[in-house]
Design an enzyme around this catalytic site. Structure first.
Site, PDB file in Angstrom:
ATOM      1  N   SER A  98      -9.944  -0.505   6.763  1.00  0.00           N
ATOM      2  CA  SER A  98      -9.324  -0.402   5.435  1.00  0.00           C
ATOM      3  C   SER A  98      -8.618  -1.646   4.900  1.00  0.00           C
ATOM      4  O   SER A  98      -8.305  -1.701   3.716  1.00  0.00           O
ATOM      5  CB  SER A  98      -8.340   0.756   5.411  1.00  0.00           C
ATOM      6  OG  SER A  98      -9.060   1.943   5.272  1.00  0.00           O
ATOM      7  N   LYS A 124       0.850  -1.197   0.000  1.00  0.00           N
ATOM      8  CA  LYS A 124       0.000   0.000   0.000  1.00  0.00           C
ATOM      9  C   LYS A 124       0.884   1.245   0.000  1.00  0.00           C
ATOM     10  O   LYS A 124       1.876   1.295   0.745  1.00  0.00           O
ATOM     11  CB  LYS A 124      -0.907  -0.037   1.234  1.00  0.00           C
ATOM     12  CG  LYS A 124      -1.944   1.075   1.294  1.00  0.00           C
ATOM     13  CD  LYS A 124      -2.855   0.883   2.504  1.00  0.00           C
ATOM     14  CE  LYS A 124      -3.962   1.914   2.567  1.00  0.00           C
ATOM     15  NZ  LYS A 124      -4.880   1.692   3.702  1.00  0.00           N
ATOM     16  N   SER A 136      -9.726   1.594   2.595  1.00  0.00           N
ATOM     17  CA  SER A 136      -8.873   2.397   1.742  1.00  0.00           C
ATOM     18  C   SER A 136      -7.768   1.599   1.044  1.00  0.00           C
ATOM     19  O   SER A 136      -7.162   2.105   0.112  1.00  0.00           O
ATOM     20  CB  SER A 136      -8.237   3.509   2.573  1.00  0.00           C
ATOM     21  OG  SER A 136      -7.337   2.962   3.515  1.00  0.00           O
TER      22      SER A 136
HETATM   23  N1  GLN Z   1     -13.427   4.015   5.966  1.00  0.00           N
HETATM   24  C1  GLN Z   1     -12.690   4.396   7.118  1.00  0.00           C
HETATM   25  C2  GLN Z   1     -12.323   5.861   7.071  1.00  0.00           C
HETATM   26  O1  GLN Z   1     -12.498   6.450   6.060  1.00  0.00           O
HETATM   27  C3  GLN Z   1     -11.510   3.518   7.290  1.00  0.00           C
HETATM   28  C4  GLN Z   1     -10.233   4.050   6.806  1.00  0.00           C
HETATM   29  C5  GLN Z   1      -9.046   3.198   7.182  1.00  0.00           C
HETATM   30  O2  GLN Z   1      -9.195   2.170   7.832  1.00  0.00           O
HETATM   31  N2  GLN Z   1      -7.867   3.680   6.832  1.00  0.00           N
HETATM   32  O3  GLN Z   1     -11.878   6.399   8.023  1.00  0.00           O
END
Ligand code: GLN
Length: 404
Positions: free
Chosen positions: A102, A3, A78
């Protein structure tokens, strides 16, 4: 595949933000040094929501990753590119990061395995910080066994991360084949409220029935404070984001507005042109929640509710080995379908509470649903006690085997 918010020395690390478009990582993240020592070969960096803020992958400054099962749909965020790459067989495994879901969300929507370790098990050194009290790196793989193998390499104490756990760690592959007979499994009734899609519900119930047929003992339980989890999560996340992203000022890292007339203008212009809408929204909300006069009403209150959510989980874990339920409330949406931020925030309902409590959880594929003619994968979530990754991997592996 890694990532693109995890540093590999000498390689670009953009966090899918224009503000870091040309930023070259000056050192390896600890997970990267560990993998290098184990002989890993890095194939590339993967797309994500900008600074890991999003549930669909659509907040990337460089365009969304597409879902390999249907290119008109979101891969999930994400860690969108990491899950899509593994699902599309571009790599055997990928690393993602999970702050509120994410790793698990894109794994569920792309039909792969995603493990979010206990907070503190895997070093965050060299991970671009989003919300430091929640962020955790973990593997995205095709099989549960692969997740255990990758975890064996990336887990462990690191003096460069002050929240790193210093303790004996097991071999995470050792208990995979141990039967689940006799295990006590809790199913929170709040996980089956009205936002859950009917077909996803059916597959989740079938997965629970499968564990029961393997000899596990299933009980319904309640996590009452979970109703406040999304509000609590977004106040804490935005507050930490506003502090962590203050460092992108056009002076120390990455992009710099070069026509600015004063230092203040340089800060303002760099951030105005370098950061995307969702990131700006969270910085503003977080700055508000932390400001004098509002701190007690928002940030402090959220910290108190966080403690209550953690206590809800701990109460259940006094009697049960794992908690199970859906990973996501529905299968992968069409690109653009969620529309606004609030709909995307609500998608984290089953994943974000786990981060607030610092617990480990895994998403494992449990079947496919049909939506508008597309066959889309669904994930089943298994949540464990702190540092009990071996247990959730065991349950997930037994479940995976029972489906073959
Ligand atoms: N969807 C969540 C957010 O936008 C999770 C993001 C993440 O885990 N990095 O905060």
């Amino acid at each position: 595949m890694i990532k693109d918010n995890i540093l590999i020395e000498g390689e670009k690390c953009t966090a899918a933000s224009k503000i870091l478009e040309n930023y070259i990582a000056p050192y390896d993240a600890t997970v990267i040094s560990n993998l290098k020592q184990a002989g890993a070969v890095f194939l590339g960096k993967t797309n994500l929501d900008e600074f890991a803020m999003g549930a669909t992958g659509e907040n990337s400054a460089f365009g969304p990753a597409l879902n390999p099962h249907d290119h008109t749909r979101a891969a999930g965020g994400s860690s969108s590119g990491s899950a899509a790459a593994v699902a599309a067989d571009l790599a055997v495994y990928a690393l993602g990061s999970d702050t509120g879901g994410s790793i698990r969300a894109p794994s569920a929507w792309c039909g792969v395995v995603g493990l979010k370790p206990t907070y503190g098990l895997v070093s965050r050194h060299g991970l671009i910080a989003m919300a430091s009290s929640l962020d955790q790196i973990g593997p995205i793989t095709k099989t549960v066994e692969d997740a255990a193998i990758v975890l064996n390499t990336i887990a462990g104490y690191d003096p460069m991360d002050s929240t790193s756990h210093n303790g004996e760690l097991p071999d995470y592959t050792a208990n995979l084949n141990k039967p689940v007979k006799g295990l006590k499994i809790a199913v929170p009734k709040e996980f089956f409220s009205k936002g859950l899609d009917g077909q996803v519900n059916n597959l989740t119930q079938a997965a629970i029935a499968k564990l029961e047929s393997l000899g596990a003992h299933i009980d319904q339980v309640s996590l009452p404070m979970i109703n406040f989890a999304i509000a609590t999560y977004y106040i804490i996340v935005s507050s930490e984001v506003s502090a962590n992203l203050a460092r992108y000022d056009g002076i120390r890292y990455g992009r710099s507005a070069n026509k600015a007339k004063s230092l203040l203008d340089a800060y303002l212009e760099t951030r105005a042109e370098g950061l995307g809408a969702e990131v700006k929204r969270r910085i503003m909300l977080g700055t508000y929640a932390l400001s004098a006069g509002y701190y007690d009403a928002y940030y402090l209150k959220a910290q108190k509710v966080r403690a209550l959510i953690k206590r809800d989980f701990e109460n259940i874990f006094e009697k049960y080995d794992v908690i199970v339920g859906p990973t996501m409330p529905y299968a992968a949406p069409k690109l653009g379908e969620l529309g606004d931020s609030l709909s995307a925030y609500l998608a984290d309902i089953y994943t974000a509470p786990v981060n607030l409590a610092g617990l480990p959880a895994i998403s494992v594929p449990c079947g496919q649903v049909e939506v508008d003619g597309s066959k889309l994968p669904v994930g089943f979530q298994i949540i464990g006690k702190h540092f009990d990754e071996a247990r959730i991997l065991q349950v997930a592996h037994n479940f995976e085997k029972s489906r073959q």
